[in-house]
Design a protein around this motif. Sequence first.
Motif, PDB file in Angstrom:
ATOM      1  N   GLY A 119      10.515   5.274  -6.963  1.00 20.73           N
ATOM      2  CA  GLY A 119      10.255   3.831  -6.971  1.00 20.73           C
ATOM      3  C   GLY A 119       8.767   3.579  -7.081  1.00 20.73           C
ATOM      4  N   LEU A 120       8.366   2.898  -8.161  1.00 18.45           N
ATOM      5  CA  LEU A 120       6.931   2.611  -8.321  1.00 18.45           C
ATOM      6  C   LEU A 120       6.621   1.125  -8.159  1.00 18.45           C
ATOM      7  CD1 LEU A 120       5.658   5.021 -11.139  1.00 18.45           C
ATOM      8  CD2 LEU A 120       5.725   5.351  -8.667  1.00 18.45           C
ATOM      9  N   GLY A 135       3.464  -2.239  -5.353  1.00 14.91           N
ATOM     10  CA  GLY A 135       3.755  -1.061  -6.160  1.00 14.91           C
ATOM     11  C   GLY A 135       2.475  -0.523  -6.766  1.00 14.91           C
ATOM     12  N   VAL A 136       2.638   0.363  -7.736  1.00 13.23           N
ATOM     13  CA  VAL A 136       1.462   0.965  -8.369  1.00 13.23           C
ATOM     14  C   VAL A 136       0.914  -0.038  -9.400  1.00 13.23           C
ATOM     15  CG1 VAL A 136       0.572   3.018  -9.562  1.00 13.23           C
ATOM     16  CG2 VAL A 136       2.489   3.227  -7.979  1.00 13.23           C
ATOM     17  N   GLY A 144       0.832  -1.202   0.000  1.00  7.14           N
ATOM     18  CA  GLY A 144       0.000   0.000   0.000  1.00  7.14           C
ATOM     19  C   GLY A 144       0.858   1.239   0.000  1.00  7.14           C
ATOM     20  N   SER A 145       0.190   2.373   0.134  1.00  8.09           N
ATOM     21  CA  SER A 145       0.929   3.608  -0.100  1.00  8.09           C
ATOM     22  C   SER A 145       1.624   4.171   1.132  1.00  8.09           C
ATOM     23  CB  SER A 145       0.003   4.660  -0.706  1.00  8.09           C
ATOM     24  OG  SER A 145      -1.140   4.804   0.099  1.00  8.09           O
ATOM     25  N   LYS A 182      -1.138   2.147   8.083  1.00  7.67           N
ATOM     26  CA  LYS A 182      -0.941   0.727   8.409  1.00  7.67           C
ATOM     27  C   LYS A 182      -0.262   0.510   9.760  1.00  7.67           C
ATOM     28  CE  LYS A 182      -2.665  -0.472   4.466  1.00  7.67           C
ATOM     29  NZ  LYS A 182      -2.245  -0.999   3.195  1.00  7.67           N
ATOM     30  N   GLU A 232      -1.875  -0.578 -10.545  1.00 11.60           N
ATOM     31  CA  GLU A 232      -2.866  -0.108 -11.522  1.00 11.60           C
ATOM     32  C   GLU A 232      -2.187   0.171 -12.865  1.00 11.60           C
ATOM     33  OE1 GLU A 232      -2.283   1.207  -8.510  1.00 11.60           O
ATOM     34  OE2 GLU A 232      -4.140   1.704  -7.457  1.00 11.60           O
ATOM     35  N   GLY A 288       5.397  -1.815  -1.210  1.00 10.75           N
ATOM     36  CA  GLY A 288       4.620  -0.650  -1.646  1.00 10.75           C
ATOM     37  C   GLY A 288       5.315   0.656  -1.309  1.00 10.75           C
ATOM     38  N   GLY A 289       4.515   1.705  -1.242  1.00 12.93           N
ATOM     39  CA  GLY A 289       5.068   3.036  -0.996  1.00 12.93           C
ATOM     40  C   GLY A 289       5.778   3.157   0.352  1.00 12.93           C
ATOM     41  N   ILE A 319       7.567   8.311  -3.028  1.00 11.90           N
ATOM     42  CA  ILE A 319       6.598   8.645  -1.976  1.00 11.90           C
ATOM     43  C   ILE A 319       7.240   8.389  -0.608  1.00 11.90           C
ATOM     44  CG2 ILE A 319       5.547   6.339  -2.058  1.00 11.90           C
ATOM     45  CD1 ILE A 319       2.843   7.644  -1.492  1.00 11.90           C
ATOM     46  N   PHE A 338       5.353   9.724 -12.683  1.00 11.32           N
ATOM     47  CA  PHE A 338       4.297   8.848 -12.156  1.00 11.32           C
ATOM     48  C   PHE A 338       3.347   8.519 -13.292  1.00 11.32           C
ATOM     49  CE2 PHE A 338       0.385   7.780  -9.890  1.00 11.32           C
ATOM     50  CZ  PHE A 338       0.867   6.936  -8.900  1.00 11.32           C
ATOM     51  N   ASP A 394      -7.328  -2.683  -1.854  1.00  9.83           N
ATOM     52  CA  ASP A 394      -6.546  -2.849  -3.077  1.00  9.83           C
ATOM     53  C   ASP A 394      -5.987  -4.242  -3.304  1.00  9.83           C
ATOM     54  OD1 ASP A 394      -6.696  -0.537  -4.586  1.00  9.83           O
ATOM     55  OD2 ASP A 394      -5.430   0.528  -3.162  1.00  9.83           O
ATOM     56  N   TYR A 434       9.830   3.271   0.937  1.00 14.35           N
ATOM     57  CA  TYR A 434      10.760   4.402   0.807  1.00 14.35           C
ATOM     58  C   TYR A 434      10.888   5.190   2.103  1.00 14.35           C
ATOM     59  CZ  TYR A 434       9.951   2.437  -3.641  1.00 14.35           C
ATOM     60  OH  TYR A 434       9.849   1.501  -4.625  1.00 14.35           O
TER      61      TYR A 434
HETATM   62  P1  AMP Z   1      -3.444   1.349   0.313  1.00 16.91           P
HETATM   63  O1  AMP Z   1      -4.839   1.841   0.029  1.00 16.91           O
HETATM   64  O2  AMP Z   1      -2.754   2.077   1.423  1.00 16.91           O
HETATM   65  O3  AMP Z   1      -3.388  -0.149   0.450  1.00 16.91           O
HETATM   66  O4  AMP Z   1      -2.585   1.743  -0.952  1.00 16.91           O
HETATM   67  C1  AMP Z   1      -2.790   1.215  -2.226  1.00 16.91           C
HETATM   68  C2  AMP Z   1      -2.234   2.153  -3.226  1.00 16.91           C
HETATM   69  O5  AMP Z   1      -0.858   2.315  -3.002  1.00 16.91           O
HETATM   70  C3  AMP Z   1      -2.379   1.664  -4.639  1.00 16.91           C
HETATM   71  O6  AMP Z   1      -3.279   2.494  -5.321  1.00 16.91           O
HETATM   72  C4  AMP Z   1      -0.981   1.780  -5.211  1.00 16.91           C
HETATM   73  O7  AMP Z   1      -0.958   2.370  -6.482  1.00 16.91           O
HETATM   74  C5  AMP Z   1      -0.277   2.671  -4.225  1.00 16.91           C
HETATM   75  N1  AMP Z   1       1.180   2.448  -4.209  1.00 16.91           N
HETATM   76  C6  AMP Z   1       1.811   1.299  -4.019  1.00 16.91           C
HETATM   77  N2  AMP Z   1       3.134   1.445  -4.149  1.00 16.91           N
HETATM   78  C7  AMP Z   1       3.355   2.739  -4.448  1.00 16.91           C
HETATM   79  C8  AMP Z   1       4.520   3.511  -4.723  1.00 16.91           C
HETATM   80  N3  AMP Z   1       5.727   2.950  -4.727  1.00 16.91           N
HETATM   81  N4  AMP Z   1       4.363   4.825  -5.006  1.00 16.91           N
HETATM   82  C9  AMP Z   1       3.137   5.375  -5.008  1.00 16.91           C
HETATM   83  N5  AMP Z   1       1.996   4.710  -4.750  1.00 16.91           N
HETATM   84  C10 AMP Z   1       2.090   3.396  -4.469  1.00 16.91           C
END
Ligand code: AMP
Length: 420
Positions: free
Chosen positions: A316-317, A344-345, A219-220, A225, A347, A243-244, A261, A296, A378, A247
């Motif tokens: 980092g995506l 990661g992203v 996740g982001s 979390k 989508e 995920g995000g 991020i 992005f 997600d 970083y």
């Molecule tokens: P969450 O709702 O917190 O589980 O976050 C899910 C979202 O995190 C998804 O829409 C992903 O696109 C985003 N995400 C995951 N990794 C990254 C990243 N490295 N940079 C930006 N967004 C991210």
Amino acid sequence: MQTIDKFNFAGQKAFVRVDFNVPLDERFNITDDTRIRAAIPTLKKILADGGSVIISSHLGRPKGVEGKYSLRHILPRISELLGVEVDFAGDCLGQEAVDKAAALKPGQALLLENLRFYAAEEGKPRGLADDAGEEEKAAAKKAEKVRQKEMAEQLASYATVYVNDAFGTAHRAHASTALIADYFDADHKLFGYLMQNEIDAVERVLSNTVRPFTAIMGGSKVSSKIEIIENLLTRVDNLIIAGGMTYTFAKALGGKIGKSIVENDKLDLALSLIQRAKDHHVNLVLAIDAKAADSFSNDARTQIVPVDRIPDGWEGLDIGPATAKKFAEVIEASKTILWNGPTGVFEFDNFAAGSASVGAAIVRATEKGAYSLVGGGDSVACVNKFGIAGKMSYVSTGGGALLEFIEGKKLPGIQAIRGY
Ligand code: AMP
């Protein structure tokens, strides 16, 4: 405690709270009926036993009576899936509902209009003026709480047994999800199949854990979390951070993360989580490389770089291949797996490989006998995108409810029935 399997509904009228909050398009067609399908086994069991059902749900976030949020839109689909013609009461509290509920015969079903057309369902006053004083606000709140109790009592009066199958709203203490249970004795309130399955899945992971237990948190943001990570730290053998969040941890450890991020106010928290993982002998698994992008966008230029050496102007995506391999080894050696959040992203197709590789590793572990639970917004979209939902042991239908359950919180909808 009563269970749906053992309870004989013959001659009973069941008030069933479901979560039929399905997405509708602009012409009110259902675009995804998963939530309706999920509650059908419970409704069918009641009817097959010779009981009748009063089906109730919310839909959307209406501010009052709003036609676009009417449950009438979904009535035909419910009838179709249930295989009986379901009747409708255009007001969940009006005389029509009282009369139609009273007239129900064994094998018949009645759908009530959107519970949230009444503020009392949530127990929160609506339409208070912005400049309302504190006293006025407190009085309005108190009055709405009284109405909430009255609403719960009236809904309860329609039925002889209460069934909660709405896991998606189990974290809310609403009239129909929690308060209503007070009006039934212990032998006449129970969970529906969906709710029972959700509870069993979380308890299998958190309480009756077969080890090694690995949680993959993606996740982001770390901030959303934290409570889950903290609760898991005392329970898991391996905690994979992806995920995000990656970083924030990488920067806290002194790495260069480019424009990835990051939550700069959570760097100390990241370090303390690393320390706490050590204290609890938890194997905290962090990414080692990243698929970095110069913007992005799915079409960005990319390069694989060490996670702590992301060039300026790059972000980092997704995780890189070395990380995907490292994560997969840990996952495949696990006997219990919890997955929340993409790596990661996902989508963007060009940044979905990391999440896909985690999904594939979970599939392999599950095929070897591990128990895998996937849930929380997600991650469900992720397993659906990769077509592997059916290969997980359990995919939760609850977003916020599941997350709060994993955080270790008591959910009002569960507590109201079993007392804890
Ligand atoms: P969450 O709702 O917190 O589980 O976050 C899910 C979202 O995190 C998804 O829409 C992903 O696109 C985003 N995400 C995951 N990794 C990254 C990243 N490295 N940079 C930006 N967004 C991210």
